[in-house]
Scaffold this motif. Structure first.
Motif, PDB file in Angstrom:
ATOM      1  N   PHE A  70       0.806  -1.212   0.000  1.00  0.00           N
ATOM      2  CA  PHE A  70       0.000   0.000   0.000  1.00  0.00           C
ATOM      3  C   PHE A  70       0.842   1.267   0.000  1.00  0.00           C
ATOM      4  CE2 PHE A  70      -2.442   3.309   2.219  1.00  0.00           C
ATOM      5  CZ  PHE A  70      -3.540   3.385   1.375  1.00  0.00           C
ATOM      6  N   ILE A  71       1.880   1.308   0.836  1.00  0.00           N
ATOM      7  CA  ILE A  71       2.699   2.515   0.944  1.00  0.00           C
ATOM      8  C   ILE A  71       3.389   2.830  -0.381  1.00  0.00           C
ATOM      9  CG2 ILE A  71       4.835   3.419   1.952  1.00  0.00           C
ATOM     10  CD1 ILE A  71       2.410   3.872   3.676  1.00  0.00           C
ATOM     11  N   SER A  72       3.873   1.810  -1.074  1.00  0.00           N
ATOM     12  CA  SER A  72       4.552   2.063  -2.346  1.00  0.00           C
ATOM     13  C   SER A  72       3.596   2.695  -3.350  1.00  0.00           C
ATOM     14  CB  SER A  72       5.125   0.752  -2.912  1.00  0.00           C
ATOM     15  OG  SER A  72       4.094  -0.168  -3.216  1.00  0.00           O
ATOM     16  N   HIS A  73       2.326   2.258  -3.353  1.00  0.00           N
ATOM     17  CA  HIS A  73       1.334   2.828  -4.270  1.00  0.00           C
ATOM     18  C   HIS A  73       0.957   4.253  -3.854  1.00  0.00           C
ATOM     19  CE1 HIS A  73       1.196  -1.098  -5.917  1.00  0.00           C
ATOM     20  NE2 HIS A  73       0.453  -1.641  -4.962  1.00  0.00           N
ATOM     21  N   LEU A  74       0.768   4.462  -2.547  1.00  0.00           N
ATOM     22  CA  LEU A  74       0.392   5.786  -2.059  1.00  0.00           C
ATOM     23  C   LEU A  74       1.504   6.792  -2.301  1.00  0.00           C
ATOM     24  CD1 LEU A  74      -1.549   7.659  -0.561  1.00  0.00           C
ATOM     25  CD2 LEU A  74      -0.606   6.808   1.600  1.00  0.00           C
ATOM     26  N   TYR A  75       2.741   6.393  -2.016  1.00  0.00           N
ATOM     27  CA  TYR A  75       3.877   7.296  -2.210  1.00  0.00           C
ATOM     28  C   TYR A  75       4.021   7.678  -3.683  1.00  0.00           C
ATOM     29  CZ  TYR A  75       8.583   9.139  -2.419  1.00  0.00           C
ATOM     30  OH  TYR A  75       9.667   9.938  -2.658  1.00  0.00           O
ATOM     31  N   ALA A  76       3.885   6.673  -4.576  1.00  0.00           N
ATOM     32  CA  ALA A  76       4.006   6.947  -6.009  1.00  0.00           C
ATOM     33  C   ALA A  76       2.920   7.898  -6.477  1.00  0.00           C
ATOM     34  CB  ALA A  76       3.939   5.635  -6.792  1.00  0.00           C
ATOM     35  N   ALA A  77       1.698   7.728  -5.950  1.00  0.00           N
ATOM     36  CA  ALA A  77       0.595   8.605  -6.338  1.00  0.00           C
ATOM     37  C   ALA A  77       0.821  10.028  -5.868  1.00  0.00           C
ATOM     38  CB  ALA A  77      -0.713   8.058  -5.775  1.00  0.00           C
ATOM     39  N   VAL A 124      -4.502  15.197  10.802  1.00  0.00           N
ATOM     40  CA  VAL A 124      -4.197  13.772  10.708  1.00  0.00           C
ATOM     41  C   VAL A 124      -5.271  13.068   9.891  1.00  0.00           C
ATOM     42  CG1 VAL A 124      -3.965  11.610  11.996  1.00  0.00           C
ATOM     43  CG2 VAL A 124      -2.948  13.695  12.889  1.00  0.00           C
ATOM     44  N   ILE A 125      -4.825  12.198   8.969  1.00  0.00           N
ATOM     45  CA  ILE A 125      -5.728  11.343   8.199  1.00  0.00           C
ATOM     46  C   ILE A 125      -5.387   9.896   8.534  1.00  0.00           C
ATOM     47  CG2 ILE A 125      -6.498  10.619   5.915  1.00  0.00           C
ATOM     48  CD1 ILE A 125      -5.710  13.358   4.863  1.00  0.00           C
ATOM     49  N   PRO A 126      -6.228   9.204   9.315  1.00  0.00           N
ATOM     50  CA  PRO A 126      -5.954   7.795   9.607  1.00  0.00           C
ATOM     51  C   PRO A 126      -6.465   6.899   8.478  1.00  0.00           C
ATOM     52  CG  PRO A 126      -7.827   8.536  10.897  1.00  0.00           C
ATOM     53  CD  PRO A 126      -7.367   9.720  10.098  1.00  0.00           C
ATOM     54  N   VAL A 127      -5.676   5.906   8.149  1.00  0.00           N
ATOM     55  CA  VAL A 127      -6.056   4.912   7.148  1.00  0.00           C
ATOM     56  C   VAL A 127      -5.945   3.539   7.805  1.00  0.00           C
ATOM     57  CG1 VAL A 127      -5.577   3.914   4.882  1.00  0.00           C
ATOM     58  CG2 VAL A 127      -5.185   6.359   5.274  1.00  0.00           C
ATOM     59  N   PHE A 128      -7.042   2.831   7.897  1.00  0.00           N
ATOM     60  CA  PHE A 128      -7.054   1.520   8.535  1.00  0.00           C
ATOM     61  C   PHE A 128      -6.895   0.462   7.446  1.00  0.00           C
ATOM     62  CE2 PHE A 128      -9.441   4.517  11.087  1.00  0.00           C
ATOM     63  CZ  PHE A 128      -8.821   4.374  12.316  1.00  0.00           C
ATOM     64  N   TYR A 129      -5.679  -0.050   7.370  1.00  0.00           N
ATOM     65  CA  TYR A 129      -5.323  -0.960   6.281  1.00  0.00           C
ATOM     66  C   TYR A 129      -5.392  -2.406   6.765  1.00  0.00           C
ATOM     67  CZ  TYR A 129      -2.800  -3.052   2.389  1.00  0.00           C
ATOM     68  OH  TYR A 129      -2.452  -3.833   1.322  1.00  0.00           O
ATOM     69  N   GLU A 130      -6.367  -3.131   6.221  1.00  0.00           N
ATOM     70  CA  GLU A 130      -6.572  -4.543   6.563  1.00  0.00           C
ATOM     71  C   GLU A 130      -6.679  -4.754   8.067  1.00  0.00           C
ATOM     72  OE1 GLU A 130      -3.686  -6.959   4.581  1.00  0.00           O
ATOM     73  OE2 GLU A 130      -4.503  -6.527   2.587  1.00  0.00           O
ATOM     74  N   THR A 131      -7.315  -3.812   8.738  1.00  0.00           N
ATOM     75  CA  THR A 131      -7.586  -3.940  10.171  1.00  0.00           C
ATOM     76  C   THR A 131      -8.874  -3.193  10.478  1.00  0.00           C
ATOM     77  OG1 THR A 131      -6.628  -3.732  12.390  1.00  0.00           O
ATOM     78  CG2 THR A 131      -6.320  -1.882  10.906  1.00  0.00           C
ATOM     79  N   ARG A 183     -13.022  -2.400  -2.804  1.00  0.00           N
ATOM     80  CA  ARG A 183     -12.720  -3.635  -3.529  1.00  0.00           C
ATOM     81  C   ARG A 183     -11.312  -3.593  -4.111  1.00  0.00           C
ATOM     82  NH1 ARG A 183     -17.023  -5.099  -7.910  1.00  0.00           N
ATOM     83  NH2 ARG A 183     -15.519  -6.809  -8.099  1.00  0.00           N
ATOM     84  N   HIS A 184     -10.894  -2.409  -4.538  1.00  0.00           N
ATOM     85  CA  HIS A 184      -9.598  -2.274  -5.193  1.00  0.00           C
ATOM     86  C   HIS A 184      -8.734  -1.258  -4.447  1.00  0.00           C
ATOM     87  CE1 HIS A 184     -11.125  -4.656  -8.506  1.00  0.00           C
ATOM     88  NE2 HIS A 184     -12.155  -3.831  -8.614  1.00  0.00           N
ATOM     89  N   GLU A 185      -7.476  -1.603  -4.253  1.00  0.00           N
ATOM     90  CA  GLU A 185      -6.564  -0.748  -3.503  1.00  0.00           C
ATOM     91  C   GLU A 185      -6.325   0.580  -4.196  1.00  0.00           C
ATOM     92  OE1 GLU A 185      -2.122  -1.617  -2.281  1.00  0.00           O
ATOM     93  OE2 GLU A 185      -3.508  -2.779  -1.046  1.00  0.00           O
ATOM     94  N   ASN A 186      -6.294   0.570  -5.529  1.00  0.00           N
ATOM     95  CA  ASN A 186      -6.028   1.812  -6.257  1.00  0.00           C
ATOM     96  C   ASN A 186      -7.133   2.846  -6.020  1.00  0.00           C
ATOM     97  OD1 ASN A 186      -7.725   0.065  -7.899  1.00  0.00           O
ATOM     98  ND2 ASN A 186      -7.571   1.641  -9.485  1.00  0.00           N
ATOM     99  N   GLU A 187      -8.378   2.381  -5.787  1.00  0.00           N
ATOM    100  CA  GLU A 187      -9.462   3.306  -5.490  1.00  0.00           C
ATOM    101  C   GLU A 187      -9.241   3.991  -4.149  1.00  0.00           C
ATOM    102  OE1 GLU A 187     -13.067   1.126  -5.589  1.00  0.00           O
ATOM    103  OE2 GLU A 187     -13.028   0.761  -7.749  1.00  0.00           O
ATOM    104  N   LEU A 188      -8.760   3.224  -3.173  1.00  0.00           N
ATOM    105  CA  LEU A 188      -8.474   3.790  -1.863  1.00  0.00           C
ATOM    106  C   LEU A 188      -7.353   4.818  -1.953  1.00  0.00           C
ATOM    107  CD1 LEU A 188      -8.845   3.871   1.204  1.00  0.00           C
ATOM    108  CD2 LEU A 188      -7.303   1.901   1.368  1.00  0.00           C
ATOM    109  N   VAL A 189      -6.300   4.484  -2.679  1.00  0.00           N
ATOM    110  CA  VAL A 189      -5.178   5.402  -2.851  1.00  0.00           C
ATOM    111  C   VAL A 189      -5.641   6.696  -3.506  1.00  0.00           C
ATOM    112  CG1 VAL A 189      -3.014   5.798  -4.119  1.00  0.00           C
ATOM    113  CG2 VAL A 189      -3.386   3.627  -2.915  1.00  0.00           C
ATOM    114  N   GLU A 190      -6.439   6.572  -4.560  1.00  0.00           N
ATOM    115  CA  GLU A 190      -6.916   7.758  -5.272  1.00  0.00           C
ATOM    116  C   GLU A 190      -7.753   8.649  -4.365  1.00  0.00           C
ATOM    117  OE1 GLU A 190      -9.689   8.825  -9.176  1.00  0.00           O
ATOM    118  OE2 GLU A 190      -8.803   6.831  -8.963  1.00  0.00           O
ATOM    119  N   THR A 191      -8.619   8.045  -3.557  1.00  0.00           N
ATOM    120  CA  THR A 191      -9.473   8.815  -2.654  1.00  0.00           C
ATOM    121  C   THR A 191      -8.643   9.554  -1.604  1.00  0.00           C
ATOM    122  OG1 THR A 191     -11.292   7.237  -2.937  1.00  0.00           O
ATOM    123  CG2 THR A 191     -11.382   8.680  -1.013  1.00  0.00           C
ATOM    124  N   ILE A 192      -7.649   8.863  -1.050  1.00  0.00           N
ATOM    125  CA  ILE A 192      -6.798   9.475  -0.025  1.00  0.00           C
ATOM    126  C   ILE A 192      -6.007  10.642  -0.603  1.00  0.00           C
ATOM    127  CG2 ILE A 192      -4.820   9.091   1.503  1.00  0.00           C
ATOM    128  CD1 ILE A 192      -5.840   6.177   1.767  1.00  0.00           C
TER     129      ILE A 192
END
Length: 307
Positions: A33-40, A91-98, A150-159
């Protein structure tokens, strides 16, 4: 943008200021997740270079902290310390797989983690209770959960959109001292069809005598909206630079910035070459040309087809 994963790594923006501080447990999310978020985030024109800095300084100088709360985030006292230092900051919390409830109540993996921390820090219970408090507080902040996507890229885009929106609001606050600026910004954005609609191109000129604030207005609109486009260029002092170096040199610099290619060199009299058109196909572009004194300068830099 600054980031940390229990080690102290940071990405420095100009003037030693950070847009975003990322707090995460590397073993859980670094390669996913972090690699995708950082790249975005980096792709949204956040220029950065990597260097080591003091962790507290990185947090203090960040405008927003994004806390990636993963299953084993609570295992790391470094992550919990980072979370403590972000208190009072955006602060923006992101609950990843928890589950946020598990974080809030310290249940399941968090119950195990805090039971171990309680043993290790039995002589420092004030610190232990502070960690519990900041984690509960973070879980009560409205954030994002990967369980709802459903898709991680959607979460990254929203954040990323949320981060950019918050950063833009912070930037807009700096215009409050400029009389009448907010109204002019809104009018200019409407003329430019921002947010983008089904428009092939739109050209807007700001005309007026020197010193009336044309460049300031264009600069503010550019920085408030550049994140909404795939490519952006602010070309300053067009007339002065063309007189110094010639229009061919200026156009090459313009295309290098637009295409993000420092090696490009186009000697053709026309900017509308198939190479440029192919590179910019399906791309949204925002261009500001400052201090244009003659229509021929626009035609040479942009091409007659967009005027």
């Amino acid at each position: 943008m600054a980031s940390s994963s229990s080690s102290t790594a940071a990405h420095v923006l100009p003037q030693q200021k950070y847009d975003v501080f990322l707090s995460f447990r590397g073993e859980d999310t670094r390669c996913t997740f972090i690699s995708h978020l950082y790249a975005a985030l980096k792709g949204k024109k956040n220029p950065c270079s990597t260097c080591l800095v003091a962790l507290l300084t990185a947090i203090e100088q960040s405008k927003i902290s994004v806390i990636i709360v993963s299953e084993h985030y609570g295992d790391s006292r470094w992550c919990l310390d980072e979370l403590k230092e972000t208190y009072g900051q955006g602060v923006i919390p992101v609950f990843y797989e928890t589950d946020p409830t598990d974080v809030r109540k310290q249940e399941r993996s968090y119950a195990i983690a805090f039971a171990e921390l309680e043993k290790r820090f039995k002589d420092h219970m004030d610190k232990f209770h502070t960690w519990r408090d900041v984690l509960t507080r973070a879980a009560n902040v409205s954030g994002y959960s990967s369980q709802n996507r459903r898709h991680e890229n959607e979460l990254v885009e929203t954040i990323v959109e949320d981060i950019l929106s918050k950063l833009n609001r912070k930037l807009s606050c700096s215009t409050k001292g400029l009389v009448g600026m907010e109204n002019h910004i809104q009018q200019l954005e409407l003329l430019l069809c921002i947010p983008a609609q089904d428009v092939c191109f739109r050209t807007v000129g700001i005309w007026g005598m020197g010193g009336c604030g044309k460049t300031t207005l264009a600069d503010v609109v550019f920085h408030l909206n550049s994140s909404k486009f795939h490519a952006c260029v602010f070309l300053a002092n067009v007339t002065e630079e063309s007189e110094k170096h010639g229009m061919y040199h200026l156009r090459i610099e313009f295309l290098r910035k637009l295409l993000k290619d420092r090696h490009i060199s186009i000697d053709s009299p026309s900017i509308g070459s198939s190479y440029v058109i192919d590179r910019l196909s399906r791309t949204t572009v925002l261009v500001v040309l400052d201090d244009v004194s003659d229509l021929s300068q626009l035609e040479f830099l942009l091409g007659e087809q967009v005027l």
